[in-house]
Design a protein around this motif. Structure first.
Motif, PDB file in Angstrom:
ATOM      1  N   ILE A 162       0.915  -1.306  -0.039  1.00  0.00           N
ATOM      2  CA  ILE A 162      -0.020  -0.011  -0.069  1.00  0.00           C
ATOM      3  C   ILE A 162       0.934   1.148  -0.017  1.00  0.00           C
ATOM      4  O   ILE A 162       0.709   2.332  -0.750  1.00  0.00           O
ATOM      5  N   GLN A 163       1.858   1.144   0.690  1.00  0.00           N
ATOM      6  CA  GLN A 163       2.907   2.360   0.736  1.00  0.00           C
ATOM      7  C   GLN A 163       3.646   2.582  -0.441  1.00  0.00           C
ATOM      8  O   GLN A 163       3.470   3.657  -1.146  1.00  0.00           O
ATOM      9  N   ASP A 164       3.800   1.670  -1.252  1.00  0.00           N
ATOM     10  CA  ASP A 164       4.447   1.586  -2.506  1.00  0.00           C
ATOM     11  C   ASP A 164       3.336   2.255  -3.462  1.00  0.00           C
ATOM     12  O   ASP A 164       3.738   2.997  -4.471  1.00  0.00           O
ATOM     13  N   LYS A 165       2.053   1.750  -3.372  1.00  0.00           N
ATOM     14  CA  LYS A 165       1.180   2.149  -4.386  1.00  0.00           C
ATOM     15  C   LYS A 165       0.948   3.716  -3.948  1.00  0.00           C
ATOM     16  O   LYS A 165       0.705   4.833  -4.947  1.00  0.00           O
ATOM     17  N   LEU A 166       0.936   4.009  -2.715  1.00  0.00           N
ATOM     18  CA  LEU A 166       0.739   5.576  -2.478  1.00  0.00           C
ATOM     19  C   LEU A 166       1.629   6.320  -3.089  1.00  0.00           C
ATOM     20  O   LEU A 166       1.578   7.676  -3.489  1.00  0.00           O
ATOM     21  N   LYS A 167       2.889   6.071  -2.934  1.00  0.00           N
ATOM     22  CA  LYS A 167       4.098   6.459  -3.353  1.00  0.00           C
ATOM     23  C   LYS A 167       3.979   6.772  -5.121  1.00  0.00           C
ATOM     24  O   LYS A 167       4.267   7.813  -5.700  1.00  0.00           O
ATOM     25  N   GLU A 168       3.592   5.745  -5.552  1.00  0.00           N
ATOM     26  CA  GLU A 168       3.411   5.668  -7.030  1.00  0.00           C
ATOM     27  C   GLU A 168       2.299   6.740  -7.258  1.00  0.00           C
ATOM     28  O   GLU A 168       2.488   7.610  -8.536  1.00  0.00           O
ATOM     29  N   LEU A 169       1.207   6.641  -6.465  1.00  0.00           N
ATOM     30  CA  LEU A 169       0.204   7.588  -6.971  1.00  0.00           C
ATOM     31  C   LEU A 169       0.547   9.130  -6.604  1.00  0.00           C
ATOM     32  O   LEU A 169       0.154  10.195  -7.513  1.00  0.00           O
ATOM     33  N   LYS A 170       1.538   9.357  -5.618  1.00  0.00           N
ATOM     34  CA  LYS A 170       1.966  10.692  -5.383  1.00  0.00           C
ATOM     35  C   LYS A 170       2.734  11.181  -6.376  1.00  0.00           C
ATOM     36  O   LYS A 170       2.840  12.196  -7.143  1.00  0.00           O
ATOM     37  N   ASP A 171       3.474  10.157  -7.230  1.00  0.00           N
ATOM     38  CA  ASP A 171       4.504  10.559  -8.362  1.00  0.00           C
ATOM     39  C   ASP A 171       3.558  10.988  -9.640  1.00  0.00           C
ATOM     40  O   ASP A 171       3.722  12.005 -10.296  1.00  0.00           O
ATOM     41  N   ALA A 182      -3.219   9.973   3.273  1.00  0.00           N
ATOM     42  CA  ALA A 182      -2.950   8.530   3.270  1.00  0.00           C
ATOM     43  C   ALA A 182      -1.525   8.215   3.519  1.00  0.00           C
ATOM     44  O   ALA A 182      -1.140   7.234   4.432  1.00  0.00           O
ATOM     45  N   LEU A 183      -0.523   8.975   3.178  1.00  0.00           N
ATOM     46  CA  LEU A 183       0.748   8.765   3.434  1.00  0.00           C
ATOM     47  C   LEU A 183       0.985   8.888   4.821  1.00  0.00           C
ATOM     48  O   LEU A 183       1.886   8.146   5.166  1.00  0.00           O
ATOM     49  N   GLU A 184       0.473   9.836   5.501  1.00  0.00           N
ATOM     50  CA  GLU A 184       0.923  10.106   6.746  1.00  0.00           C
ATOM     51  C   GLU A 184       0.318   8.852   7.602  1.00  0.00           C
ATOM     52  O   GLU A 184       1.110   8.571   8.785  1.00  0.00           O
ATOM     53  N   ILE A 185      -0.597   8.193   7.288  1.00  0.00           N
ATOM     54  CA  ILE A 185      -1.434   7.369   8.390  1.00  0.00           C
ATOM     55  C   ILE A 185      -0.829   5.728   7.641  1.00  0.00           C
ATOM     56  O   ILE A 185      -1.137   4.806   8.360  1.00  0.00           O
ATOM     57  N   SER A 186       0.101   5.673   6.536  1.00  0.00           N
ATOM     58  CA  SER A 186       0.355   4.584   6.002  1.00  0.00           C
ATOM     59  C   SER A 186       1.161   3.625   6.801  1.00  0.00           C
ATOM     60  O   SER A 186       1.262   2.445   6.747  1.00  0.00           O
ATOM     61  N   GLU A 187       1.774   4.222   7.895  1.00  0.00           N
ATOM     62  CA  GLU A 187       2.537   3.359   8.967  1.00  0.00           C
ATOM     63  C   GLU A 187       1.788   2.768   9.706  1.00  0.00           C
ATOM     64  O   GLU A 187       2.126   1.756  10.384  1.00  0.00           O
ATOM     65  N   LYS A 229      -8.803   1.033   0.451  1.00  0.00           N
ATOM     66  CA  LYS A 229     -10.000   1.618  -0.215  1.00  0.00           C
ATOM     67  C   LYS A 229      -9.547   2.929  -0.654  1.00  0.00           C
ATOM     68  O   LYS A 229      -9.966   3.285  -1.889  1.00  0.00           O
ATOM     69  N   GLU A 230      -8.862   3.770  -0.053  1.00  0.00           N
ATOM     70  CA  GLU A 230      -8.477   5.122  -0.558  1.00  0.00           C
ATOM     71  C   GLU A 230      -7.526   5.078  -1.557  1.00  0.00           C
ATOM     72  O   GLU A 230      -7.784   5.941  -2.684  1.00  0.00           O
ATOM     73  N   THR A 231      -6.562   4.033  -1.570  1.00  0.00           N
ATOM     74  CA  THR A 231      -5.639   3.984  -2.847  1.00  0.00           C
ATOM     75  C   THR A 231      -6.642   3.659  -3.742  1.00  0.00           C
ATOM     76  O   THR A 231      -6.214   4.295  -4.994  1.00  0.00           O
ATOM     77  N   THR A 232      -7.611   2.642  -3.944  1.00  0.00           N
ATOM     78  CA  THR A 232      -8.342   2.457  -4.979  1.00  0.00           C
ATOM     79  C   THR A 232      -9.062   3.488  -5.606  1.00  0.00           C
ATOM     80  O   THR A 232      -9.168   3.911  -6.620  1.00  0.00           O
ATOM     81  N   GLU A 233      -9.684   4.328  -4.642  1.00  0.00           N
ATOM     82  CA  GLU A 233     -10.438   5.624  -5.028  1.00  0.00           C
ATOM     83  C   GLU A 233      -9.294   6.691  -5.659  1.00  0.00           C
ATOM     84  O   GLU A 233      -9.995   7.417  -6.858  1.00  0.00           O
ATOM     85  N   ILE A 234      -8.213   6.797  -5.087  1.00  0.00           N
ATOM     86  CA  ILE A 234      -7.400   7.854  -5.595  1.00  0.00           C
ATOM     87  C   ILE A 234      -6.889   7.367  -7.019  1.00  0.00           C
ATOM     88  O   ILE A 234      -6.813   8.171  -7.913  1.00  0.00           O
ATOM     89  N   THR A 235      -6.608   6.114  -7.330  1.00  0.00           N
ATOM     90  CA  THR A 235      -6.201   5.645  -8.712  1.00  0.00           C
ATOM     91  C   THR A 235      -7.441   5.804  -9.622  1.00  0.00           C
ATOM     92  O   THR A 235      -7.002   6.406 -10.839  1.00  0.00           O
ATOM     93  N   LYS A 236      -8.506   5.666  -9.207  1.00  0.00           N
ATOM     94  CA  LYS A 236      -9.675   5.745 -10.238  1.00  0.00           C
ATOM     95  C   LYS A 236      -9.958   7.422 -10.521  1.00  0.00           C
ATOM     96  O   LYS A 236     -10.054   7.631 -11.750  1.00  0.00           O
ATOM     97  N   GLU A 237      -9.468   8.136  -9.747  1.00  0.00           N
ATOM     98  CA  GLU A 237      -9.596   9.729  -9.800  1.00  0.00           C
ATOM     99  C   GLU A 237      -8.493  10.262 -10.822  1.00  0.00           C
ATOM    100  O   GLU A 237      -8.805  11.181 -11.628  1.00  0.00           O
ATOM    101  N   LEU A 238      -7.126   9.573 -10.666  1.00  0.00           N
ATOM    102  CA  LEU A 238      -6.109  10.095 -11.233  1.00  0.00           C
ATOM    103  C   LEU A 238      -6.146   9.523 -12.729  1.00  0.00           C
ATOM    104  O   LEU A 238      -5.900   9.916 -13.784  1.00  0.00           O
TER     105      LEU A 238
END
Length: 111
Positions: A4-13, A87-92, A102-111
Motif C-alpha cells: 500500500i505504501q508503494d502504491k501511495l508513493k506511485e500515486l503521489k508521483d 494517506a501517506l501520513e497514516i500508511s505506517e 480503499k482510499e488507494t483504489t479511489e485515488i487511482t480511479k480519480e487520477l
C-alpha cells in the motif's frame, strides 16, 4: 502494508506529474479573469449589449462553463493532494490497512 505504501508513493508521483502539466497559479488566474468577465455590468442581463460586445447568450454560457470546469479542476487537484498526503501520513499504522486500500483504489480511479 508495504504494498500500500508503494502504491501511495506511485500515486503521489503520478499526481506530481499531473501538477507539473497543470499550472495551478495559471488556473487560478484564468478563473479570476473569467469571473471578472461574468461580473461586468450587463453581461447576464442585457442580451443586446452582450451581443454588441460579441458575447451573446451562447458566449455567456461558454464562459460560464469554462469557469465551472476550471474551478472543478482546481478543487479536484487540491482535494487529491490532501487525500494523498493524509494517506501517506497514516500508511505506517497497521490498523488502517483496509481503509488505506480503499482510499488507494479511489485515488487511482480519480487520477
Amino acid at each position: 502494508m508495504e504494498e500500500i505504501q508503494d502504491k501511495l508513493k506511485e500515486l503521489k508521483d503520478r499526481f506530481e506529474k499531473i501538477l507539473a502539466s497543470l499550472d495551478r497559479d495559471k488556473l487560478r488566474t484564468e478563473i479570476r479573469e473569467l469571473e471578472a468577465q461574468t461580473m461586468k455590468e450587463g453581461f447576464w442581463n442585457n442580451p443586446k449589449e452582450s451581443s454588441s460586445q460579441g458575447r451573446g447568450s451562447l458566449q455567456a454560457a461558454v464562459i460560464s462553463r469554462k469557469l465551472s470546469d476550471k474551478q472543478k479542476t482546481l478543487n479536484t487537484l487540491n482535494e487529491l493532494e490532501t487525500r494523498i498526503q493524509n494517506a501517506l501520513e497514516i500508511s505506517e499504522e497497521p490498523t488502517m490497512q483496509e481503509d488505506l486500500q480503499k482510499e488507494t483504489t479511489e485515488i487511482t480511479k480519480e487520477l
